[in-house]
Design an enzyme around this catalytic site. Structure first.
Site, mmCIF file in Angstrom:
data_model
loop_
_atom_site.group_PDB
_atom_site.id
_atom_site.type_symbol
_atom_site.label_atom_id
_atom_site.label_comp_id
_atom_site.label_asym_id
_atom_site.label_seq_id
_atom_site.Cartn_x
_atom_site.Cartn_y
_atom_site.Cartn_z
ATOM 1 N N HIS A 1 0.847 -1.204 0.000
ATOM 2 C CA HIS A 1 0.000 0.000 0.000
ATOM 3 C C HIS A 1 0.883 1.255 0.000
ATOM 4 O O HIS A 1 0.613 2.199 -0.744
ATOM 5 C CB HIS A 1 -0.872 0.058 1.269
ATOM 6 C CG HIS A 1 -1.919 -1.009 1.380
ATOM 7 N ND1 HIS A 1 -2.070 -1.770 2.501
ATOM 8 C CD2 HIS A 1 -2.880 -1.411 0.518
ATOM 9 C CE1 HIS A 1 -3.094 -2.601 2.333
ATOM 10 N NE2 HIS A 1 -3.592 -2.419 1.137
ATOM 11 N N LYS B 1 -15.314 -7.282 4.117
ATOM 12 C CA LYS B 1 -14.255 -8.187 4.552
ATOM 13 C C LYS B 1 -14.793 -8.857 5.806
ATOM 14 O O LYS B 1 -15.427 -8.206 6.634
ATOM 15 C CB LYS B 1 -12.961 -7.415 4.876
ATOM 16 C CG LYS B 1 -12.320 -6.696 3.689
ATOM 17 C CD LYS B 1 -11.303 -7.568 2.964
ATOM 18 C CE LYS B 1 -10.894 -6.998 1.623
ATOM 19 N NZ LYS B 1 -9.730 -6.148 1.598
ATOM 20 N N ARG C 1 -1.856 -6.108 -8.597
ATOM 21 C CA ARG C 1 -0.845 -7.110 -8.271
ATOM 22 C C ARG C 1 -0.764 -8.191 -9.325
ATOM 23 O O ARG C 1 0.285 -8.528 -9.801
ATOM 24 C CB ARG C 1 -1.154 -7.754 -6.904
ATOM 25 C CG ARG C 1 -0.754 -6.883 -5.752
ATOM 26 C CD ARG C 1 -1.416 -7.299 -4.478
ATOM 27 N NE ARG C 1 -2.832 -7.004 -4.519
ATOM 28 C CZ ARG C 1 -3.623 -7.015 -3.470
ATOM 29 N NH1 ARG C 1 -3.148 -7.342 -2.292
ATOM 30 N NH2 ARG C 1 -4.893 -6.714 -3.571
ATOM 31 N N SER D 1 -2.936 -7.508 3.004
ATOM 32 C CA SER D 1 -3.147 -7.417 4.449
ATOM 33 C C SER D 1 -3.470 -8.799 5.010
ATOM 34 O O SER D 1 -3.042 -9.144 6.110
ATOM 35 C CB SER D 1 -4.295 -6.456 4.753
ATOM 36 O OG SER D 1 -3.994 -5.179 4.283
HETATM 37 P P1 ADP Z 1 -5.755 -5.789 0.687
HETATM 38 O O1 ADP Z 1 -6.023 -6.575 -0.573
HETATM 39 O O2 ADP Z 1 -4.355 -5.874 1.154
HETATM 40 O O3 ADP Z 1 -6.793 -5.958 1.759
HETATM 41 P P2 ADP Z 1 -6.920 -3.222 0.182
HETATM 42 O O4 ADP Z 1 -8.292 -3.697 -0.064
HETATM 43 O O5 ADP Z 1 -6.698 -2.368 1.381
HETATM 44 O O6 ADP Z 1 -5.840 -4.335 0.236
HETATM 45 O O7 ADP Z 1 -6.364 -2.542 -1.128
HETATM 46 C C1 ADP Z 1 -6.303 -1.180 -1.366
HETATM 47 C C2 ADP Z 1 -5.584 -0.916 -2.668
HETATM 48 O O8 ADP Z 1 -4.204 -1.232 -2.531
HETATM 49 C C3 ADP Z 1 -6.059 -1.740 -3.868
HETATM 50 O O9 ADP Z 1 -5.956 -0.922 -5.006
HETATM 51 C C4 ADP Z 1 -5.064 -2.840 -3.978
HETATM 52 O O10 ADP Z 1 -4.966 -3.329 -5.278
HETATM 53 C C5 ADP Z 1 -3.801 -2.114 -3.566
HETATM 54 N N1 ADP Z 1 -2.808 -3.008 -3.024
HETATM 55 C C6 ADP Z 1 -2.958 -3.838 -1.979
HETATM 56 N N2 ADP Z 1 -1.825 -4.529 -1.764
HETATM 57 C C7 ADP Z 1 -0.938 -4.127 -2.712
HETATM 58 C C8 ADP Z 1 0.397 -4.479 -3.042
HETATM 59 N N3 ADP Z 1 1.049 -5.405 -2.345
HETATM 60 N N4 ADP Z 1 1.000 -3.852 -4.068
HETATM 61 C C9 ADP Z 1 0.317 -2.936 -4.774
HETATM 62 N N5 ADP Z 1 -0.937 -2.556 -4.537
HETATM 63 C C10 ADP Z 1 -1.567 -3.137 -3.521
#
Ligand code: ADP
Length: 162
Positions: free
Chosen positions: A17, A41, A91, A129
């Site tokens: 993130h 979630k 990703r 996460s």
């Molecule tokens: P998670 O899948 O970790 O629960 P979120 O729902 O909080 O993540 O994702 C928020 C944003 O961050 C989304 O656009 C997601 O694609 C991006 N994101 C999450 N993890 C990564 C990562 N490791 N590298 C790049 N972008 C990421």
């Protein structure tokens, strides 16, 4: 002035993130990191307030980044805040389908809103996460996956809840 929104659940914020937030901050004049409370979630490790506070600590060195939360629609939040774009990290191919659908829907709801995709860094392609939580639950070292500013807090919370 160009404003971007980086939305997510950030439960907790990972280095993946932060990579997207940092790169957005270099591309846009102002970046709003939005903790979205309506994302489906199953369980939350941290409250929205805690997630916002952790993000603020991690983004303290990025003066054009602000952290907020929203329980509404991303397209409405973008409109209210005068944002030009949503920035999402991609990703893998598996992210693509859902992100593509969301981008199209958001543009229907708010025609001026663009979605910009940044490819994940090679070192965080696999990172989410949920992976962080799973590794920590089994006592694994999550040091390289989450920002140093929140490491102890994440480890402590996992220990309390398992
Ligand atoms: P998670 O899948 O970790 O629960 P979120 O729902 O909080 O993540 O994702 C928020 C944003 O961050 C989304 O656009 C997601 O694609 C991006 N994101 C999450 N993890 C990564 C990562 N490791 N590298 C790049 N972008 C990421």
């Amino acid at each position: 002035m160009r404003t971007a929104i980086c939305p997510g659940s950030f439960d907790p914020v990972t280095n993946g993130h932060m990579d997207i937030i940092r790169r957005s901050a270099a591309l846009f004049d102002r970046v709003l990191v939005a903790v979205m409370e309506n994302y489906h979630k199953p369980t939350r490790l941290f409250s929205a307030e805690e997630r916002m506070e952790m993000l603020r600590r991690c983004a303290a060195g990025l003066p054009n980044v602000e952290v907020l939360s929203s329980g509404g629609l991303l397209a409405d939040l973008a409109y209210e805040k005068g944002a030009d774009a949503v920035v999402k990290g991609l990703r893998a191919v598996s992210d693509f389908e859902i992100e593509f659908q969301q981008a199209l829907i958001n543009r229907q709801l708010n025609p001026k809103l663009e979605t910009v995709f940044l490819t994940a860094g090679s070192e965080s392609m696999f990172l989410s996460s949920s992976v962080v939580k799973q590794v920590a639950q089994f006592g694994g070292d999550i040091r390289r996956f989450v920002p140093e500013e929140i490491l102890d807090e994440v480890v402590a919370r996992i220990a309390e809840t398992t």
